[in-house]
Design an enzyme around this catalytic site. Structure first.
Site, short mmCIF file in Angstrom:
data_model
loop_
_atom_site.label_atom_id
_atom_site.label_comp_id
_atom_site.label_asym_id
_atom_site.label_seq_id
_atom_site.Cartn_x
_atom_site.Cartn_y
_atom_site.Cartn_z
N PRO A 146 -3.52 -2.35 -3.26
CG PRO A 146 -5.21 -3.31 -4.54
CD PRO A 146 -3.81 -3.54 -4.04
CG ASN B 1 -9.65 -3.01 -0.20
OD1 ASN B 1 -8.73 -3.06 -1.00
ND2 ASN B 1 -10.90 -3.29 -0.53
CB CYS B 2 -4.94 -5.79 -0.56
SG CYS B 2 -5.94 -5.86 -2.04
CG LEU B 3 -5.93 -9.37 4.14
CD1 LEU B 3 -6.29 -10.82 4.35
CD2 LEU B 3 -6.14 -8.59 5.42
#
Length: 130
Positions: free
Chosen positions: A126, A128-130
């Site tokens: 995704p 917005n994931c790190l």
């Protein structure tokens, strides 16, 4: 000193974060730099287990129900779910499985739920994931 070559086109799933290809059950699957399948259509339950092995997780029927719903989310909304939409969607589509963030962390042996559930489901990370 390691005998691994950077020129190798096939890599073990254990080196998925730096691999460009991995072999799963006689199928050559391209991975991105984060260990996600480059083509979500290469996914299968066998590939899912190989990806889950990197987290020391043996997939059960419950895992497979979750992964099927994550893939359904991707089909419906044309993007991989972030954590909150993932949990909300799973709670609605799998009410009998009592889904929560804590339960997903336990099942998938990770605190990075959305990232790794999407990875095991064969989907991109995704945004917005790190």
């Amino acid at each position: 000193m390691s005998n691994h070559s950077n020129a190798s086109t096939n890599a073990s799933i254990n080196t998925a974060t730096t691999a460009t290809n991995a072999t799963f059950a006689q199928v050559d699957c391209a991975l991105d730099s984060d260990g996600h399948l480059c083509n979500h259509n290469d996914w299968s339950p066998v590939v899912a287990q190989q990806l889950a092995d990197t987290l020391e997780v043996t997939l059960t029927d419950k895992h497979h129900r979750i992964l099927a719903q994550v893939r359904q989310f991707f089909t419906e909304f044309n993007h991989p779910p972030a954590t909150r939409p993932l949990i909300k969607y799973l709670m609605q589509t799998l009410p009998e499985d009592d889904i929560s963030n804590q339960e997903l962390q336990r099942l998938f042996n990770t605190g990075l739920v959305a990232r790794h559930v999407n990875r095991i489901a064969g989907l991109p990370k995704p945004p917005n994931c790190l």
